[in-house]
Design a protein around this motif. Structure first.
Motif, PDB file in Angstrom:
ATOM      1  N   ALA A   1     163.993  37.644  68.802  1.00  0.00           N
ATOM      2  CA  ALA A   1     164.619  36.895  67.718  1.00  0.00           C
ATOM      3  C   ALA A   1     163.729  36.892  66.489  1.00  0.00           C
ATOM      4  O   ALA A   1     162.514  37.082  66.568  1.00  0.00           O
ATOM      5  N   GLY A   2     164.357  36.637  65.334  1.00  0.00           N
ATOM      6  CA  GLY A   2     163.634  36.555  64.078  1.00  0.00           C
ATOM      7  C   GLY A   2     163.417  35.118  63.639  1.00  0.00           C
ATOM      8  O   GLY A   2     164.294  34.272  63.790  1.00  0.00           O
ATOM      9  N   TRP A   3     162.249  34.867  63.121  1.00  0.00           N
ATOM     10  CA  TRP A   3     161.855  33.573  62.562  1.00  0.00           C
ATOM     11  C   TRP A   3     161.828  33.766  61.046  1.00  0.00           C
ATOM     12  O   TRP A   3     160.911  34.353  60.495  1.00  0.00           O
ATOM     13  N   ASN A   4     162.869  33.292  60.374  1.00  0.00           N
ATOM     14  CA  ASN A   4     163.044  33.496  58.937  1.00  0.00           C
ATOM     15  C   ASN A   4     162.170  32.502  58.181  1.00  0.00           C
ATOM     16  O   ASN A   4     162.471  31.310  58.133  1.00  0.00           O
ATOM     17  N   ASP A   5     161.126  33.010  57.557  1.00  0.00           N
ATOM     18  CA  ASP A   5     160.094  32.156  56.984  1.00  0.00           C
ATOM     19  C   ASP A   5     159.929  32.450  55.499  1.00  0.00           C
ATOM     20  O   ASP A   5     160.342  33.508  55.006  1.00  0.00           O
TER      21      ASP A   5
ATOM     22  N   ASP B   1     175.293  40.745  74.774  1.00  0.00           N
ATOM     23  CA  ASP B   1     175.548  39.887  75.932  1.00  0.00           C
ATOM     24  C   ASP B   1     174.650  38.655  75.979  1.00  0.00           C
ATOM     25  O   ASP B   1     174.787  37.829  76.889  1.00  0.00           O
ATOM     26  N   ALA B   2     173.747  38.536  75.036  1.00  0.00           N
ATOM     27  CA  ALA B   2     172.812  37.404  75.024  1.00  0.00           C
ATOM     28  C   ALA B   2     173.146  36.473  73.861  1.00  0.00           C
ATOM     29  O   ALA B   2     173.497  36.942  72.776  1.00  0.00           O
ATOM     30  N   PRO B   3     173.060  35.154  74.063  1.00  0.00           N
ATOM     31  CA  PRO B   3     173.278  34.239  72.930  1.00  0.00           C
ATOM     32  C   PRO B   3     172.185  34.425  71.886  1.00  0.00           C
ATOM     33  O   PRO B   3     171.010  34.594  72.208  1.00  0.00           O
ATOM     34  N   ALA B   4     172.592  34.431  70.628  1.00  0.00           N
ATOM     35  CA  ALA B   4     171.636  34.660  69.543  1.00  0.00           C
ATOM     36  C   ALA B   4     170.834  33.394  69.262  1.00  0.00           C
ATOM     37  O   ALA B   4     171.319  32.276  69.428  1.00  0.00           O
ATOM     38  N   PHE B   5     169.605  33.599  68.840  1.00  0.00           N
ATOM     39  CA  PHE B   5     168.739  32.494  68.444  1.00  0.00           C
ATOM     40  C   PHE B   5     167.980  32.908  67.199  1.00  0.00           C
ATOM     41  O   PHE B   5     167.563  34.064  67.056  1.00  0.00           O
ATOM     42  N   SER B   6     167.806  31.962  66.280  1.00  0.00           N
ATOM     43  CA  SER B   6     167.012  32.233  65.095  1.00  0.00           C
ATOM     44  C   SER B   6     166.386  30.939  64.621  1.00  0.00           C
ATOM     45  O   SER B   6     166.773  29.839  65.041  1.00  0.00           O
ATOM     46  N   VAL B   7     165.425  31.082  63.734  1.00  0.00           N
ATOM     47  CA  VAL B   7     164.739  29.961  63.113  1.00  0.00           C
ATOM     48  C   VAL B   7     164.755  30.203  61.612  1.00  0.00           C
ATOM     49  O   VAL B   7     164.603  31.341  61.164  1.00  0.00           O
TER      50      VAL B   7
ATOM     51  N   ARG C   1     163.211  28.303  57.931  1.00  0.00           N
ATOM     52  CA  ARG C   1     162.492  27.180  57.337  1.00  0.00           C
ATOM     53  C   ARG C   1     163.300  26.531  56.218  1.00  0.00           C
ATOM     54  O   ARG C   1     163.186  25.332  55.971  1.00  0.00           O
ATOM     55  N   ALA C   2     164.118  27.302  55.527  1.00  0.00           N
ATOM     56  CA  ALA C   2     164.840  26.797  54.365  1.00  0.00           C
ATOM     57  C   ALA C   2     166.320  27.103  54.491  1.00  0.00           C
ATOM     58  O   ALA C   2     166.749  27.894  55.338  1.00  0.00           O
ATOM     59  N   GLY C   3     167.105  26.460  53.618  1.00  0.00           N
ATOM     60  CA  GLY C   3     168.531  26.741  53.577  1.00  0.00           C
ATOM     61  C   GLY C   3     169.329  25.521  53.162  1.00  0.00           C
ATOM     62  O   GLY C   3     168.827  24.399  53.125  1.00  0.00           O
ATOM     63  N   PRO C   4     170.611  25.719  52.876  1.00  0.00           N
ATOM     64  CA  PRO C   4     171.529  24.642  52.514  1.00  0.00           C
ATOM     65  C   PRO C   4     172.442  24.308  53.681  1.00  0.00           C
ATOM     66  O   PRO C   4     172.347  24.930  54.757  1.00  0.00           O
ATOM     67  N   PRO C   5     173.357  23.341  53.537  1.00  0.00           N
ATOM     68  CA  PRO C   5     174.356  23.123  54.581  1.00  0.00           C
ATOM     69  C   PRO C   5     175.053  24.430  54.945  1.00  0.00           C
ATOM     70  O   PRO C   5     175.472  25.204  54.082  1.00  0.00           O
ATOM     71  N   GLY C   6     175.166  24.665  56.224  1.00  0.00           N
ATOM     72  CA  GLY C   6     175.624  25.935  56.766  1.00  0.00           C
ATOM     73  C   GLY C   6     174.548  26.609  57.583  1.00  0.00           C
ATOM     74  O   GLY C   6     174.844  27.381  58.498  1.00  0.00           O
ATOM     75  N   ILE C   7     173.262  26.319  57.292  1.00  0.00           N
ATOM     76  CA  ILE C   7     172.177  26.959  58.030  1.00  0.00           C
ATOM     77  C   ILE C   7     172.220  26.597  59.504  1.00  0.00           C
ATOM     78  O   ILE C   7     171.809  27.373  60.375  1.00  0.00           O
ATOM     79  N   GLN C   8     172.781  25.408  59.812  1.00  0.00           N
ATOM     80  CA  GLN C   8     172.839  24.954  61.212  1.00  0.00           C
ATOM     81  C   GLN C   8     173.822  25.782  62.033  1.00  0.00           C
ATOM     82  O   GLN C   8     173.791  25.737  63.259  1.00  0.00           O
ATOM     83  N   ARG C   9     174.656  26.581  61.376  1.00  0.00           N
ATOM     84  CA  ARG C   9     175.563  27.477  62.099  1.00  0.00           C
ATOM     85  C   ARG C   9     174.813  28.617  62.765  1.00  0.00           C
ATOM     86  O   ARG C   9     175.354  29.273  63.659  1.00  0.00           O
ATOM     87  N   TYR C  10     173.578  28.869  62.321  1.00  0.00           N
ATOM     88  CA  TYR C  10     172.839  30.033  62.789  1.00  0.00           C
ATOM     89  C   TYR C  10     171.480  29.715  63.400  1.00  0.00           C
ATOM     90  O   TYR C  10     171.009  30.480  64.252  1.00  0.00           O
ATOM     91  N   ALA C  11     170.823  28.650  62.975  1.00  0.00           N
ATOM     92  CA  ALA C  11     169.385  28.575  63.228  1.00  0.00           C
ATOM     93  C   ALA C  11     168.879  27.183  63.543  1.00  0.00           C
ATOM     94  O   ALA C  11     169.468  26.169  63.183  1.00  0.00           O
ATOM     95  N   GLN C  12     167.748  27.191  64.210  1.00  0.00           N
ATOM     96  CA  GLN C  12     166.890  26.014  64.374  1.00  0.00           C
ATOM     97  C   GLN C  12     166.027  25.886  63.127  1.00  0.00           C
ATOM     98  O   GLN C  12     165.754  26.869  62.438  1.00  0.00           O
ATOM     99  N   THR C  13     165.567  24.667  62.833  1.00  0.00           N
ATOM    100  CA  THR C  13     164.679  24.490  61.699  1.00  0.00           C
ATOM    101  C   THR C  13     163.619  23.448  62.034  1.00  0.00           C
ATOM    102  O   THR C  13     163.629  22.854  63.118  1.00  0.00           O
ATOM    103  N   TRP C  14     162.718  23.216  61.108  1.00  0.00           N
ATOM    104  CA  TRP C  14     161.634  22.255  61.354  1.00  0.00           C
ATOM    105  C   TRP C  14     161.134  21.713  60.024  1.00  0.00           C
ATOM    106  O   TRP C  14     161.641  22.085  58.960  1.00  0.00           O
ATOM    107  N   SER C  15     160.176  20.808  60.096  1.00  0.00           N
ATOM    108  CA  SER C  15     159.722  20.084  58.905  1.00  0.00           C
ATOM    109  C   SER C  15     158.669  20.842  58.117  1.00  0.00           C
ATOM    110  O   SER C  15     158.056  20.277  57.206  1.00  0.00           O
TER     111      SER C  15
END
Length: 708
Positions: free
Chosen positions: A416-420, A467-473, A475-489
């Motif tokens: 998976a990619g960690w979008n930073d 065949d695998a559920p996608a996961f991503s991270v 750091r930034a984004g607007p409403p809608g980012i929760q459709r794709y990714a985990q985030t943190w502080s």
């Protein structure tokens, strides 16, 4: 600023009302659902932001890559409301859940009430809507009461109740931010959850990508009474009013409006490790081999390793989609070893190419960068150099990104990619992006790129492993980012203050509709934590949705479970507690995805009738059944905790001791303690207990029942 004024009476029917304004603009009020209404200012010369990427009301259906037309009503029921024309010229629309009244003929002020006719919102009676021709800014003013409570706006610092503060929604790379007062951080999130002084709950979402300033009672003008307002910087005024009897109802309706929450793979719920120092080391591959050996030797469960960007570094510079073969001579072998040890692998990826990146010229040739009016790449400081940001509103750039992600990351055995570093803090006024053929100035597109970058990464991962559920991270984004990714502080700093106030920031994100959240355990920047602080941080975060130990310390140390041998046993116990509760935690992720419920939330979310639950504190609910009370004071030997009224009783999760509900209790604590309480009636599925718990996908072996 010029006050917008009505030109004659409103035209109204059972679906909404239209108010003509001087100058040719219109204010449109629409009933979209029984508990959802929309107000939009339609400028005479057209929208500045004709498309939205946030609004996705049709379950399972994403927004088109090029955006959704702002006037699109698809996905909404648009029911008929009861229409009432008052003798004084006022007009009211009423549903079973809300009512809105245009106050008087020729005025431009709306008043909103809930199903019990309790006031939710009211435009300021004097000059509620204003526009600046010079700046392009628009303001919306609302009345304010001293007892109103305001929450939301994304990753905000300080106490949960934001009343009295002035805050911005403008993503920044906020390394080392003040955990109590720092602002803005990484997210653009113009959503406010409010509770009126009369007890009515309401959500207010401004659908704009332009920077916003929210004044929630900081400003005072004697001529206008108490008020609050938002100023939108050269964007459109288009806001949604969301009614609900409880904060839970409002948040769920907001998250449904913006497309729901991704259900991640189970492995992403486990403890994960990363540290810039490990991947930055000259012998990085050898050090990571050593980490795999050590984590196994310590008997600590670990589900993933997140590569910091050091795998792509040359000195201090970072070159995305490249490997430093000197530090990582056999990356595929290393990644295979992580997998064999039961760990998935996530890699840091960045959306900016330094001007000496080997791919810079080819990407420039296809017009793939954010550019100026002459089409030249806009260069900004980035990682000890100058770089140009990729334009994720350009189809060729998206294709290039996805190809590089597959060939240089996923094909190397990374999952998976960690979008930073995707805040796109571009300051050049001339900067613009392609906009899928309809250019957008960057001051109205900065947060969009974080969203589309993450979407591009997720879709590439789905194509690579269908065949695998996608996961991503991200750091930034607007409403809608929760459709794709985990985030943190973001890049927090090691301190007792950060430990305490980060708890609130995580809860604020949850109240804002970001559910898969967490913090860099132990603090990312600053000094290395001492043994007590490190342990308390692990305990406070071990029951957050995201648990990732990450750090970048000047003295070369890394936050790893064995950082302080005298507390390693307690650190391991906190991590094992997470794994023992993994079936319960997974059920909360399922509820977040299916029912739009926060995984962690302040106690007032579940107990809004207990006024004491609104007091600022360090406790939080993990789902509806568990209350977590982390120890956040150095040298503490006791912990005071308010156990909300509602259940017949509460129980110490570890000992079964019964406590009265609706009271403050003082419990003894040691370094080994993480106070945890179960409400009466709780049924907690568990994977067992003790050192034998090793996997995020261990089956349910036990169910803990708590009955008064």
């Amino acid at each position: 600023m010029k006050t917008l004024q009505a030109q004659g009476p409103a035209r109204a029917d059972a679906h909404g009302m239209t108010i003509a304004l001087h100058g040719g603009a219109r204010l449109q009020v629409e009933i979209l659902e029984p508990a959802l209404a929309r107000v939009r200012l339609q400028p005479a010369d057209g929208y500045r932001e004709p498309r939205t990427w946030a609004i996705a009301p049709q379950a399972g259906q994403d927004v088109p890559w090029q955006g959704r037309e702002r006037d699109d009503r698809s996905g909404f029921a648009c029911p008929q409301a009861q229409l009432q024309q008052h003798d004084d010229g006022a007009v009211t629309l009423r549903t079973d859940a809300l009512s809105v009244t245009l106050v008087g003929t020729g005025t431009l002020a709306l008043r909103w009430s809930d199903a019990q006719d309790r006031p939710m919102l009211a435009d300021r009676a004097s000059a509620a809507y204003m526009h600046s021709r010079r700046l392009g800014a628009v303001r919306h003013y609302l009345q304010r009461e001293p007892g109103d409570r305001y929450y939301g706006l994304g990753d905000k610092t300080g106490p949960l109740n934001l009343h009295g503060r002035r805050l911005r929604t403008l993503a920044m790379d906020a390394l080392g931010y003040d955990p109590r007062s720092g602002d803005p951080l990484y997210k653009h999130w113009p959503f406010v959850l409010s509770r009126s002084s009369q007890g009515a709950w309401c959500g207010l979402y401004y659908d704009t990508l332009a920077p916003c300033t929210f004044d929630l009672g900081c400003e005072h003008d004697n001529y206008h009474g108490l008020y609050r307002h938002v100023e939108i910087d050269d964007g459109d005024l288009d806001y949604y009013v969301i009614a609900g009897n409880t904060p839970a109802e409002v948040i769920a309706r907001f998250v449904a409006l913006i497309g729901g929450t991704a259900l991640p793979p189970r492995w992403s719920l486990g403890y994960a490790q990363t540290a810039m120092g490990l991947a930055d080391a000259p012998d990085a591959q050898q050090q990571l081999d050593g980490f795999i050996d050590r984590i196994a030797r310590e008997g600590i469960p670990c589900s993933a390793f997140h590569y910091g960007s050091g795998y792509s570094s040359r000195g201090k510079r970072r070159y995305v989609f490249t490997w430093n073969q000197t530090k990582f001579p056999q990356p595929r072998t290393l990644n295979a070893r992580f997998h064999a040890s039961g760990m998935q692998v996530v890699a840091n990826i960045k959306p900016c190419l330094l001007d000496d990146h080997p791919a810079f010229a080819p990407v420039q040739a296809q017009g793939g960068f954010v550019h100026d009016a002459q089409g030249r790449p806009v260069l900004e400081p980035f990682w000890d150099g100058m770089g140009a940001h990729l334009d994720f509103t350009h189809a060729d750039t998206i294709a290039w990104w996805q190809q590089q992600l597959r060939e240089q990351v996923l094909d190397y055995g990374i999952d998976a990619g960690w979008n930073d570093n995707n805040e796109y803090a571009i300051l050049d006024d001339d900067a613009q992006c392609d906009g899928f053929g309809q250019p957008i100035p960057m001051h109205r597109a900065r947060p969009l790129h974080g969203l589309l970058m993450t979407r591009a990464s997720v879709e590439a991962q789905r194509q690579h492993a269908p065949d695998a559920p996608a996961f991503s991270v991200s750091r930034a984004g607007p409403p809608g980012i929760q459709r794709y990714a985990q985030t943190w502080s973001g890049d927090n700093t090691t301190s007792w203050d950060s430990l305490r106030w980060n708890i609130r920031t995580g809860l604020q994100m949850s109240l804002s509709g970001m559910f898969n959240v967490g913090h860099d355990v132990g603090g990312f920047a600053g000094p290395s934590p001492d043994a007590e602080l490190f342990l308390r941080w692990v305990q406070a975060c071990c029951l957050n949705p995201r648990m990732v130990m990450n750090s970048w310390k000047a003295d070369g140390t890394n936050n790893v479970p064995w950082l302080h041998p005298q507390v390693t046993e307690h650190v391991a116990a906190a991590i094992r507690l997470r794994y023992s509760l993994m079936p319960y935690l997974w059920s909360l992720f399922e509820r977040a995805s299916r029912h739009h419920e926060p995984i962690i939330r302040p106690t007032f979310y579940d107990f809004p009738d207990d006024e004491a639950s609104f007091a600022d504190g360090d406790d939080f609910m993990l789902g509806r059944d568990l209350l977590v009370a982390p120890v956040v004071e150095p040298g503490a030997t006791s912990r005071r905790v308010h156990l909300p009224a509602g259940p017949r009783a509460w129980f110490d999760f570890h000992t079964g001791e019964r406590f009265a509900a609706g009271q403050v209790h003082t419990v003894a604590v040691s370094w080994a303690s993480l106070p945890l309480f179960a409400r009466d009636g709780a049924s907690i599925p568990m994977a067992g207990a003790g050192a034998g718990i090793r996997r995020h996908d261990d089956p349910v072996r036990d169910t803990r029942l708590f009955r008064a």
